[in-house]
Motif scaffolding. Structure first.
Motif, PDB file in Angstrom:
ATOM      1  N   ARG A   1      42.063  37.080  43.723  1.00  0.00           N
ATOM      2  CA  ARG A   1      41.983  37.173  42.267  1.00  0.00           C
ATOM      3  C   ARG A   1      43.144  37.955  41.654  1.00  0.00           C
ATOM      4  NH1 ARG A   1      36.827  39.148  38.528  1.00  0.00           N
ATOM      5  NH2 ARG A   1      37.888  38.858  36.522  1.00  0.00           N
ATOM      6  N   TRP A   2      43.484  39.087  42.262  1.00  0.00           N
ATOM      7  CA  TRP A   2      44.457  39.969  41.633  1.00  0.00           C
ATOM      8  C   TRP A   2      45.817  39.966  42.323  1.00  0.00           C
ATOM      9  CZ3 TRP A   2      42.830  41.106  37.076  1.00  0.00           C
ATOM     10  CH2 TRP A   2      41.468  41.322  36.834  1.00  0.00           C
TER      11      TRP A   2
ATOM     12  N   ASP B   1      52.594  42.895  39.018  1.00  0.00           N
ATOM     13  CA  ASP B   1      51.234  43.354  38.730  1.00  0.00           C
ATOM     14  C   ASP B   1      51.172  44.119  37.412  1.00  0.00           C
ATOM     15  OD1 ASP B   1      50.586  42.265  41.140  1.00  0.00           O
ATOM     16  OD2 ASP B   1      50.303  44.167  42.187  1.00  0.00           O
TER      17      ASP B   1
ATOM     18  N   LYS C   1      40.610  49.482  36.868  1.00  0.00           N
ATOM     19  CA  LYS C   1      40.240  48.463  35.882  1.00  0.00           C
ATOM     20  C   LYS C   1      39.871  47.158  36.565  1.00  0.00           C
ATOM     21  CE  LYS C   1      39.768  47.056  31.643  1.00  0.00           C
ATOM     22  NZ  LYS C   1      38.702  47.617  30.782  1.00  0.00           N
ATOM     23  N   GLN C   2      40.651  46.742  37.541  1.00  0.00           N
ATOM     24  CA  GLN C   2      40.344  45.516  38.269  1.00  0.00           C
ATOM     25  C   GLN C   2      39.024  45.647  39.018  1.00  0.00           C
ATOM     26  OE1 GLN C   2      43.844  45.294  40.737  1.00  0.00           O
ATOM     27  NE2 GLN C   2      45.005  44.067  39.257  1.00  0.00           N
ATOM     28  N   ASN C   3      38.752  46.847  39.512  1.00  0.00           N
ATOM     29  CA  ASN C   3      37.571  47.082  40.329  1.00  0.00           C
ATOM     30  C   ASN C   3      36.275  46.995  39.531  1.00  0.00           C
ATOM     31  OD1 ASN C   3      37.077  47.501  43.089  1.00  0.00           O
ATOM     32  ND2 ASN C   3      36.530  49.635  42.748  1.00  0.00           N
TER      33      ASN C   3
ATOM     34  N   ARG D   1      50.826  42.540  33.677  1.00  0.00           N
ATOM     35  CA  ARG D   1      49.556  42.051  33.137  1.00  0.00           C
ATOM     36  C   ARG D   1      48.811  43.099  32.326  1.00  0.00           C
ATOM     37  NH1 ARG D   1      47.111  39.705  38.833  1.00  0.00           N
ATOM     38  NH2 ARG D   1      48.864  38.340  39.407  1.00  0.00           N
TER      39      ARG D   1
ATOM     40  N   SER E   1      42.145  42.839  47.330  1.00  0.00           N
ATOM     41  CA  SER E   1      42.087  42.312  45.961  1.00  0.00           C
ATOM     42  C   SER E   1      42.408  40.824  45.881  1.00  0.00           C
ATOM     43  CB  SER E   1      43.068  43.079  45.067  1.00  0.00           C
ATOM     44  OG  SER E   1      44.404  42.792  45.417  1.00  0.00           O
TER      45      SER E   1
ATOM     46  N   SER F   1      35.575  43.216  40.014  1.00  0.00           N
ATOM     47  CA  SER F   1      35.667  42.628  41.357  1.00  0.00           C
ATOM     48  C   SER F   1      35.024  43.481  42.445  1.00  0.00           C
ATOM     49  CB  SER F   1      37.143  42.393  41.726  1.00  0.00           C
ATOM     50  OG  SER F   1      37.759  41.536  40.795  1.00  0.00           O
TER      51      SER F   1
END
Length: 234
Positions: free
Chosen positions: A147-148, A219, A77-79, A222, A144, A82
């Motif tokens: 940002r993450w 982590d 999901k983060q990828n 979130r 990451s 980003s």
């Protein structure tokens, strides 16, 4: 206190810690092992602790697999926004982690004295895959940033990974020098020093995994996972 899916790694950490400590206490109180640093598996070889150990470690393996899969989904999901890691690398890391979970299941199911060869293979897979998994996760965490993840968390994860890697190698080396399979070790007997050093390294790696998964809690706060179902009428 545990928003999102943070309860999953929190449960994994608390349950796994309890599995090690409870089995150790029962084994020591029953007189089955010496209190001074036995192998983790030694504390789950004879009844009644063997039943407790097998049950709790199997649950730990399941919780670890669920945690790793959620971590995989989180990174995917983060990828999306980003693009900090290849999806294939994320999948490879998940597969390595699941191999470690399988090894945990083998260790829990096949006792050390009953089927030593299968037990040792399971332990090697569990610890070896686990060390590779946390190392890869540490590298992904750095990618990451910022940002993450914070660099502080990344440094902690990498430090745990390095300590676990350093402890893993002598654990295998010293264990290979032990010429007998037994759980009732006493100081001064043959191969005791090798056993003692290997056991220290084993506990170090095991709790390294626990502390590493502890860093996932922040982590996981979130994110939440929604399972949607559709019901169609004929």
């Amino acid at each position: 206190c545990m928003p999102g899916v943070a309860f999953v790694p929190a449960l994994l950490v608390s349950w796994s810690s309890a599995a090690f400590i409870i089995s150790y206490m029962i084994a020591v109180l029953a007189g089955h092992v010496e209190p001074l640093v036995p192998y983790i598996s030694d504390t789950g070889t004879k009844p009644p602790e063997s039943g407790v150990f097998g049950f709790m470690i199997n649950i730990s393996a399941l919780l670890a697999a669920i945690t790793m899969y959620i971590r995989y989904l989180l990174i995917e999901k983060q990828n999306e926004s980003s693009h900090f890691v290849r999806s294939s690398c994320n999948m490879f890391t998940l597969c390595i982690g699941l191999m470690g979970c399988t090894g945990m299941g083998i260790v829990a199911t096949f006792q050390e004295l009953a089927v030593p060869s299968v037990h040792d293979i399971g332990a090697l897979v569990a610890f070896g895959s686990g060390v590779v998994y946390i190392t890869l996760q540490s590298l992904i965490s750095y990618k990451s940033c910022p940002r993450w993840n914070t660099y502080f968390v990344c440094h902690i994860r990498m430090a745990i990974s390095v300590i676990s890697c350093i402890a893993f190698i002598p654990m295998i080396v010293f264990a290979s020098k032990v010429s007998m399979t037994k759980i009732d070790w006493t100081p001064g007997e043959k191969d005791y020093t090798y056993h003692f050093m290997s056991a220290i390294c084993e506990w170090t790696v095991a709790f390294g995994f626990i502390f590493f998964f502890l860093t996932f809690i922040r982590d996981f706060q979130r994110f939440s996972i929604r399972i949607s179902t559709e019901i169609h009428e004929d």
